[in-house]
Design an enzyme around this catalytic site. Structure first.
Site, PDB file in Angstrom:
ATOM      1  N   LYS A  21      21.046  41.320  36.007  1.00 10.93           N
ATOM      2  CA  LYS A  21      20.175  40.010  36.703  1.00 10.93           C
ATOM      3  C   LYS A  21      19.191  39.660  36.678  1.00 10.93           C
ATOM      4  O   LYS A  21      18.919  38.460  36.933  1.00 10.93           O
ATOM      5  CB  LYS A  21      20.699  41.110  38.037  1.00 10.93           C
ATOM      6  CG  LYS A  21      19.765  40.156  39.255  1.00 10.93           C
ATOM      7  CD  LYS A  21      20.174  41.564  40.829  1.00 10.93           C
ATOM      8  CE  LYS A  21      19.525  40.713  42.136  1.00 10.93           C
ATOM      9  NZ  LYS A  21      20.331  39.649  42.475  1.00 10.93           N
ATOM     10  N   LYS A 125      38.813  38.122  44.265  1.00  8.38           N
ATOM     11  CA  LYS A 125      38.743  39.654  44.380  1.00  8.38           C
ATOM     12  C   LYS A 125      39.574  39.692  43.364  1.00  8.38           C
ATOM     13  O   LYS A 125      40.810  39.517  42.982  1.00  8.38           O
ATOM     14  CB  LYS A 125      38.651  40.571  45.885  1.00  8.38           C
ATOM     15  CG  LYS A 125      37.554  40.277  46.672  1.00  8.38           C
ATOM     16  CD  LYS A 125      38.264  40.760  47.806  1.00  8.38           C
ATOM     17  CE  LYS A 125      37.097  40.798  48.539  1.00  8.38           C
ATOM     18  NZ  LYS A 125      35.604  41.945  48.666  1.00  8.38           N
ATOM     19  N   ILE A 441      27.863  33.031  65.344  1.00  7.34           N
ATOM     20  CA  ILE A 441      28.478  34.346  64.813  1.00  7.34           C
ATOM     21  C   ILE A 441      27.685  35.538  65.101  1.00  7.34           C
ATOM     22  O   ILE A 441      28.240  36.452  64.710  1.00  7.34           O
ATOM     23  CB  ILE A 441      28.985  34.417  63.559  1.00  7.34           C
ATOM     24  CG1 ILE A 441      30.068  33.079  63.931  1.00  7.34           C
ATOM     25  CG2 ILE A 441      30.624  35.051  63.256  1.00  7.34           C
ATOM     26  CD1 ILE A 441      31.486  33.180  64.815  1.00  7.34           C
ATOM     27  N   GLU A 494      20.050  38.836  64.731  1.00  7.95           N
ATOM     28  CA  GLU A 494      20.167  39.709  64.057  1.00  7.95           C
ATOM     29  C   GLU A 494      19.205  39.844  63.056  1.00  7.95           C
ATOM     30  O   GLU A 494      19.305  40.888  61.655  1.00  7.95           O
ATOM     31  CB  GLU A 494      21.420  39.796  63.069  1.00  7.95           C
ATOM     32  CG  GLU A 494      22.863  39.393  63.799  1.00  7.95           C
ATOM     33  CD  GLU A 494      24.181  40.117  63.644  1.00  7.95           C
ATOM     34  OE1 GLU A 494      24.400  40.130  62.462  1.00  7.95           O
ATOM     35  OE2 GLU A 494      24.625  39.240  63.560  1.00  7.95           O
ATOM     36  N   HIS A 704      28.524  27.568  55.038  1.00  5.87           N
ATOM     37  CA  HIS A 704      27.865  28.011  52.957  1.00  5.87           C
ATOM     38  C   HIS A 704      27.121  26.961  52.797  1.00  5.87           C
ATOM     39  O   HIS A 704      26.901  26.870  51.426  1.00  5.87           O
ATOM     40  CB  HIS A 704      29.646  28.120  52.279  1.00  5.87           C
ATOM     41  CG  HIS A 704      30.208  29.469  52.874  1.00  5.87           C
ATOM     42  ND1 HIS A 704      31.215  28.852  53.472  1.00  5.87           N
ATOM     43  CD2 HIS A 704      30.129  30.344  52.659  1.00  5.87           C
ATOM     44  CE1 HIS A 704      31.857  30.074  53.944  1.00  5.87           C
ATOM     45  NE2 HIS A 704      30.931  31.257  53.502  1.00  5.87           N
ATOM     46  N   CYS A 736      30.994  31.403  60.376  1.00  5.46           N
ATOM     47  CA  CYS A 736      30.116  32.764  60.168  1.00  5.46           C
ATOM     48  C   CYS A 736      29.231  32.363  60.193  1.00  5.46           C
ATOM     49  O   CYS A 736      28.528  31.258  61.173  1.00  5.46           O
ATOM     50  CB  CYS A 736      30.673  32.796  58.681  1.00  5.46           C
ATOM     51  SG  CYS A 736      29.928  33.940  58.129  1.00  5.46           S
TER      52      CYS A 736
END
Ligand code: GLN
Ligand code: ZN
Length: 765
Positions: A21, A125, A441, A494, A704, A736
């Protein structure tokens, strides 16, 4: 004579400390050059092979390394890079590789000043894991050519280090199946692809690779007859290459494909001894004896130490039936578990003794091999036995209190008191929201200041009181901005959560967190799933303080924000000593207490996020109902405690709801918000056709992208939505959460969204 061989289908490539990474991100930033990146790759491979050899594996696995994704490697290997990238032979292979993986940024700047971009390959996925692969794009015009230099060089690298080599490849049918075809059938490409595979296999054989593992996990799926029928002729051709082939299946039982898998003309067959344990005897009977049987006896999908005595009692009768010849392996590639327990100093020794990550799993294979060869390994076996026994009787795992509250749960605890229509009337009278109510959201931008405060608190640099003040200030800021924008239902934002599962896991009993337990999600992205080791309980309220603070600052309703039980389960490593359904129910009970406490504090709307509900679906359709029954019940148990006048929301962000709409409706949430803007509201059609009974907030803008949508665009989407959903059931919200966005764009986008909702109201007067 007993001959046991051990091997692994694949090994984590990211590195013990995520070295890959670090190297990738430095390279992408332009801080390092290709030579440095290649050197990191070379070192990681060498280290991982040495680790496999040290554990006594008979072969090291070559071909599981990738700078981004193993499927993307195959796209280059077989020369089927999609035409839309416009590669003209001047770009180097690695540049093309990253262009496919991440989108073509240079092209953006050079060709059109960024006004249009060559977007990356889709990601999706890998079967039922949380690993995402890059989706090959096929069309009738796709052609294949072999570009094996990189792979052959890796084989040479491993051989030069003195290792016996098994190369792992994705099998041709699974490779085609993983792709998407713009026109034509993927399967029609097989005839063209096969000769290229055959050439490659011959080259691998010549290069000194002793075995080639061909992964065909699609043999564990419900395959259409055309796909199933393609296997035999395909493998007859591959068999002509002369390479020794090990066909690898995993993740799911073979069922109706079992005799086919055993019949294919390959030298060996690997089966998943964890998820397809019930099939091992049949495979033993069906697989002709000269063929090698490889049993995946160590769980490659979980982090628990193997019960070696139990494993031995499974293996021994099979070994006898196979005339003393057997291969042992993890059930699947170890890509899906963390690297090693080394350095996990935050875990107490007892809990740590129950775990086995990739490196320890290799050690388990060595112990099994030694035990079966009659060489003993008494110490390792005794240590394993002691760990299994301590886990089985630990009071940290088993809580009488949790057992009692599960037992005390009333059969109708998963039902709201009244049907939706009655609840809706009560909620409307109480909340007095306008038509087309606007909301978000949950998360607002996670600014550098927020992250710094959280990190400071975690490291001890910031005192609890100071952290508390900082978060309260962030909440006040988020509430003030939402009021200014004119949203109808507010959220606290959040700020205190870095992750929607970790935040709750850290406060629940039964969860542990590792320091280096990273698992690759895609490219350089890793996740560190919590470990659920014991009965789950909630010692105290987890969100009430923050939410109540937000509510105290506004006359508008503030929505409480929780993560649902299925999502918490799905994104964690879970217990293997009880069914997933039991763990889900325990989490549901804990979250149910939180719902009750939020309600008691005066919160009128509570959202229970379940973005992972769909990903929990079993690979075989025949098992869907069983899963959906307990998963939807877990959600309803969480929500069922709420009074009729409390409005329960849920949120899901992944597409393709259509085949589970009845179960989504069965959640009986008063409002569901979903991601629909990228599909131009098409996703909503299914809800319309199904006459979805409750209220819906179809996302009207894509979170996004930093692009700010205009009022007209969102109004158009809302009109489209109103054609399929009764207008009185529609909510207005983004796709989202907004945590990855910046405040400036968020404020403009939400103001535009509120304006679009107002236009809808004016038009419907
Ligand atoms: N409430 C969460 C948020 O807004 C939902 C995230 C998700 O759906 N993945 O960030
Ligand atoms: Zn979402």
């Amino acid at each position: 004579m007993t001959t046991i061989h051990t091997h692994t289908l694949g090994f984590p490539r990211i590195g013990a400390r995520r070295e890959l990474k670090t190297a990738l991100e430095a390279y992408w930033r332009g801080d390092t050059d290709q030579a440095a990146l290649e050197e990191t790759g070379r070192q990681l491979r060498a280290r991982h092979w040495a680790q496999q050899a040290a554990a006594g594996l008979d072969f090291v696995t070559v071909g599981d390394f990738a700078f981004y994704d193993q499927v993307a490697n195959h796209i280059q290997l077989f020369g089927c890079e999609p035409e839309r990238f416009g590669f003209d032979g001047t770009q180097a292979p690695l540049a093309r590789y990253f262009a496919m993986a991440r989108g073509d940024r240079e092209h953006d700047a050079a060709c059109c000043g960024g006004s249009h971009s060559v977007h990356a390959l889709d990601m999706t996925k890998w079967f039922d894991t949380n690993y995402h692969y890059l989706v090959p794009e096929f069309s009738a015009a796709t052609s294949f050519t072999l570009h094996a230099d990189r792979l052959l060089a890796e084989v040479a690298e491993a051989r030069a280090l003195g290792h016996a080599v098994k190369v792992a490849l994705i099998g041709p049918l699974t490779f085609l199946w993983l792709g998407k075809a713009r026109d034509g059938e993927r399967l029609d490409l097989l005839a063209q692809l096969l000769p290229v595979y055959c050439t490659l296999l011959a080259q691998l054989k010549d290069s000194g690779a002793e075995w080639v593992q061909l992964d065909e996990p699609i043999l564990g799926l419900d395959l259409a007859p055309a796909w199933r029928n393609a296997f035999e002729p395909c493998y007859w051709q591959l068999g002509q290459s002369g390479a020794k082939l090990m066909l690898a299946t995993y993740f799911s039982p073979l069922e109706e494909n079992l005799s086919l898998a055993c019949r294919l003309p390959v030298a060996g067959l690997h089966v998943d001894g964890i998820r397809a344990r019930g099939e091992l005897t049949s495979v033993c009977d069906w697989l002709p004896v000269p063929k090698v049987l490889s049993i995946g006896i160590v769980d490659g999908r979980n982090i628990w130490r193997t019960d070696l005595d139990a494993a031995l009692s499974v293996i021994k009768p099979l070994l006898e039936r196979r005339g003393g010849q057997l291969w042992l392996a993890p059930s699947c590639s170890l890509l899906h578990v963390p690297f090693s327990l080394d350095g996990e100093s935050d875990l107490d020794p007892e809990l740590k003794s129950w775990l086995a990550f990739a490196a320890e799993k290799l050690g388990e294979l060595a112990t099994l091999k030694a035990a079966l060869a009659g060489a003993g390994a008494p110490d390792a076996l005794a240590a394993a036995r002691a760990a299994i026994a301590s886990r089985a009787r630990s009071t940290r795992v088993h809580s009488d209190q949790v057992a009692a509250s599960v037992a005390a749960l009333a059969p109708d605890a998963d039902r709201r008191r009244s049907p939706f229509a009655q609840r809706q009337a009560l909620q409307r009278a109480r909340l007095r929201l306008p038509d087309f109510p606007t909301t978000t959201i949950g998360s607002f931008p996670q600014t550098a200041a927020i992250r710094a405060a959280r990190a400071g608190f975690k490291s001890g640099a910031l005192a609890a009181a100071a952290y508390d003040d900082a978060m309260r200030a962030e909440i006040a800021h988020a509430v003030a901005r939402q009021e200014a924008i004119g949203l109808d239902v507010l959220v606290h934002g959040e700020a205190e959560r870095n992750d929607m599962v970790e935040y709750f896991g850290e406060q629940l009993n039964g969860f542990a967190f590792t320091r280096y337990g990273w698992v690759q999600s895609y490219g350089s992205r890793c996740v560190k799933p919590p470990v659920i080791f014991g009965d789950v309980a909630r010692p105290r309220a987890m969100t009430v303080g923050w939410t109540a603070h937000a509510q105290s600052l506004s006359a508008k309703p503030v929505k409480g924000m929780l993560t649902g039980p299925v999502t918490i389960l799905q994104w964690s490593f879970v217990r293997d000593d009880q069914p997933r359904s039991c763990t889900a129910l325990q989490i549901a009970l804990a979250m149910r207490c939180e719902v009750a406490d939020l309600e008691r504090s005066g919160v009128q709307i509570i959202q229970i996020d379940e973005p992972a509900l769909r990903e929990g679906l079993p690979l075989r359709r025949a098992r869907w109902d069983e899963y959906l029954d307990w998963a939807t019940r877990a959600f309803r148990v969480t929500a069922g405690v709420a009074a009729d006048a409390t409005q329960i929301h849920t949120h899901m962000c992944y597409a393709e709801f259509n085949d589970i709409l009845p179960q989504i409706a069965a959640l009986d949430a008063d409002v569901i918000t979903i991601e629909t803007s990228r599909s131009d509201m098409e996703l909503l059609d299914g809800f319309g056709k199904f006459s979805y009974p409750n209220e819906i907030g179809p996302g009207v803008y894509d979170i996004h992208s930093p692009r700010v949508p205009q009022v007209e665009e969102m109004e158009r989407l809302l009109r489209k939505a109103a054609q399929v959903i009764p207008a009185r059931h529609l909510w207005v919200n983004p796709d989202c959460g907004l945590k990855t966005r910046g405040w400036a764009e968020t404020e403009t986008a939400l103001s535009n969204m509120v304006a679009a909702a107002r236009r809808m109201r004016a038009a419907s007067l």
